[in-house]
Design an enzyme around this catalytic site. Sequence first.
Site, PDB file in Angstrom:
ATOM      1  CB  CYS A   1     -16.489  -5.614  -4.145  1.00 34.62           C
ATOM      2  SG  CYS A   1     -17.264  -6.667  -5.446  1.00 34.62           S
TER       3      CYS A   1
ATOM      4  CG  HIS B   1     -15.178  -8.232  -8.675  1.00 30.04           C
ATOM      5  ND1 HIS B   1     -15.380  -8.888  -7.497  1.00 30.04           N
ATOM      6  CD2 HIS B   1     -14.343  -8.959  -9.235  1.00 30.04           C
ATOM      7  CE1 HIS B   1     -14.888 -10.158  -7.590  1.00 30.04           C
ATOM      8  NE2 HIS B   1     -14.514 -10.094  -8.620  1.00 30.04           N
TER       9      HIS B   1
ATOM     10  CG  ASP C   1       3.993   7.525 -16.510  1.00 29.39           C
ATOM     11  OD1 ASP C   1       3.607   8.618 -16.442  1.00 29.39           O
ATOM     12  OD2 ASP C   1       3.313   6.561 -17.367  1.00 29.39           O
TER      13      ASP C   1
ATOM     14  CG  ASP D   1       1.771   0.577 -12.657  1.00 32.15           C
ATOM     15  OD1 ASP D   1       3.182   0.048 -12.683  1.00 32.15           O
ATOM     16  OD2 ASP D   1       1.368   0.945 -13.794  1.00 32.15           O
TER      17      ASP D   1
ATOM     18  CB  CYS E   1     -19.220  -9.519  -4.366  1.00 40.62           C
ATOM     19  SG  CYS E   1     -18.536 -10.143  -6.036  1.00 40.62           S
TER      20      CYS E   1
ATOM     21  CB  CYS F   1     -15.512 -10.979  -3.473  1.00 42.07           C
ATOM     22  SG  CYS F   1     -15.290  -9.055  -3.948  1.00 42.07           S
TER      23      CYS F   1
END
Lengths: 385, 385
Positions: A310, A347, A90, A270, A313, A308
């Site tokens: 991930c 997660h 930015d 974002d 998980c 999920c």
Amino acid sequence: MLQFDLLATEGHARRGRLRLNHGVVETPIFMPVGTYGTVKGVLPRDLETMGAQIVLGNTFHLWLRPGVEVINAFGGLHRFECWTRPILTDSGGFQVWSLGEMRKISEEGVRFASPVNGDKLFLTPEVSMQVQTALNSDIVMQFDECTPYESKGQLTTEREARESMALSSRWAARCQTEFARLRNPNALFGIVQGGMFENLREASLDALVAMDFPGYAVGGVSVGEPKEDMLRIMAHTPHRLPANKPRYLMGVGTPEDLVEGVAQGVDMFDCVMPTRNARNGHLFTRFGDLRIRNAKNKTDQRPIDETCGCYACKAAGGSAGGGFSRAYLHHLDRCGEMLGPMLSTIHNLHYYLNLMHEVRDALEQGRFVAWRTQFKTDRTRGVDG
Amino acid sequence: MLQFDLLATEGHARRGRLRLNHGVVETPIFMPVGTYGTVKGVLPRDLETMGAQIVLGNTFHLWLRPGVEVINAFGGLHRFECWTRPILTDSGGFQVWSLGEMRKISEEGVRFASPVNGDKLFLTPEVSMQVQTALNSDIVMQFDECTPYESKGQLTTEREARESMALSSRWAARCQTEFARLRNPNALFGIVQGGMFENLREASLDALVAMDFPGYAVGGVSVGEPKEDMLRIMAHTPHRLPANKPRYLMGVGTPEDLVEGVAQGVDMFDCVMPTRNARNGHLFTRFGDLRIRNAKNKTDQRPIDETCGCYACKAAGGSAGGGFSRAYLHHLDRCGEMLGPMLSTIHNLHYYLNLMHEVRDALEQGRFVAWRTQFKTDRTRGVDG
């Protein structure tokens, strides 16, 4: 360098591909925020594993710490933070705006005292371009004034929003000139401002399109306005931007906001929400949000989200299967153990990145509308279902 | 279940192999400490990757939070914390000892108020066995009284140390009885006490050896005594323990202490030093210790240790090579970013685990004495060499 290809569309929604100096980004995409040169609480390796294609850095923060000299010695932010894929930075405009009364805005730029050590600093469009050139980010954002929604309890008037937007447009031109003078090899994005006024958004957009930036952002949303105002601007501005260039909605938002943004023609998002909320025990799942601090989780042996994939998980289970339980995450939170935010961050980021992955798949197969209906149904089911 | 095989010896030093219910442990070994069911700041997956073969859990802490009922529902600590390899749990004795004036010791056990919620609690040899049985740790430690080095500025007298040691021996017998009654399928270790007195150490050892435990620990060192006293007890006690059983030196210590311990016949070590020091910016390297907060690191592009193969020093580089720099770690520390302790913890644990790996290799090849000389030379070189 920037090349953008539109691969498929469904209504305003777009499936695209962005080629940048450090690699390819499949859009729509969520970009994790790495303010100080690190996405809080997660190893770069794990960001790669979960499919992060591009991360953010904050010019304002990195300018103050570690400073341009240090990062210059590394040839830019990539080698400093050990991240080989694309980076967007930015401009520092939003952060100096956030300083509130501590900064003074003039035509030339923004004067403020460093919140780190009190040094008097002067951030201008030219300085922002110089710092971002040292960072060597793949996408450079113009220095802009983020028009506030309200100030001291007073809503920003149309006249104030017009003046602010016009200042941002003049700064956009100065950024473009300085970016060219520095021979920066990356891509500079213009930022549409105009507050909550559609006519001003159009005037801002027209001025920036005339300058022919390789990509455009919509700024000045998610600045404290009511949700209906945010949705109104999201419905108005993105799809009016040039179809052949990437569109980035800055600082947004919840999973629902992202899906709405895609439907309105946005390609890039974002937000600190997945990382910040993770550290506060707020977990996003397919079936709604889970507050891990709630006492009911104390004995709950289920993972955060059974659908999920991930590490938290699934992958953790190994031969035992099943991943970390809600009870274990609740325990880590109660004990103040670092592993709690670490697993929650993995997660939540995986959730956001996978959400955009599902969106891309749906767009490729022309079933985004149907996917979106299922998404809304699932999200309202609740995590105890 | 416990089976211990001695594979090689060099002087008192031993290369061994320990078979436990959840797997094999090659000794000598360093065991990372996971007080609340998590080794602070590191994912279980990364512990496995860096070669951790066995981790610790603290019975006292886990008894208070999340409590026995929660862990019982998971069938033990392994599934609760998603760790499939062996676990050793301490007995809670050291932690209640650390409560100081807040606890009252009697023949029956120790009364104290929970530091979490003030509940009045009573920890006995029997309760410790019951809790550790619920945790289902592969190695269970007897409940003992950790004899202090000094109390209220007065050195512990031989008489006090003798009474304390005798109490621990009586508690050892009660632990053995309760462990058998519970039909705990794991292995119970006795703990040699006796303070800084060799004659008491021998009396303690004789009493415990007569009870025929499958393994023995040396406790009551690293409790505030001068280094020379610690080295004196390390030189006295370990090699007198039964040669065909594993020997564990509790709570020790620096890299130099571990190598000295191996030379004196110790097989197993645990210490919070690598993890705690990591969070304070104190990094262990082959060439001495590195204080990442020192200003000289601000622009240092070198990794922590060029000879180290950990993720922080090597794997992060990817095609760019080289890993995270001291400058980046210094920056993360200054900004209070979680990634700093995360990378430092990975590095320090890898250092300790790899140190024991090098020790095992040297012992297998009969060159431990030569390896140890090189180790000492390297460690005094300094990190700026």
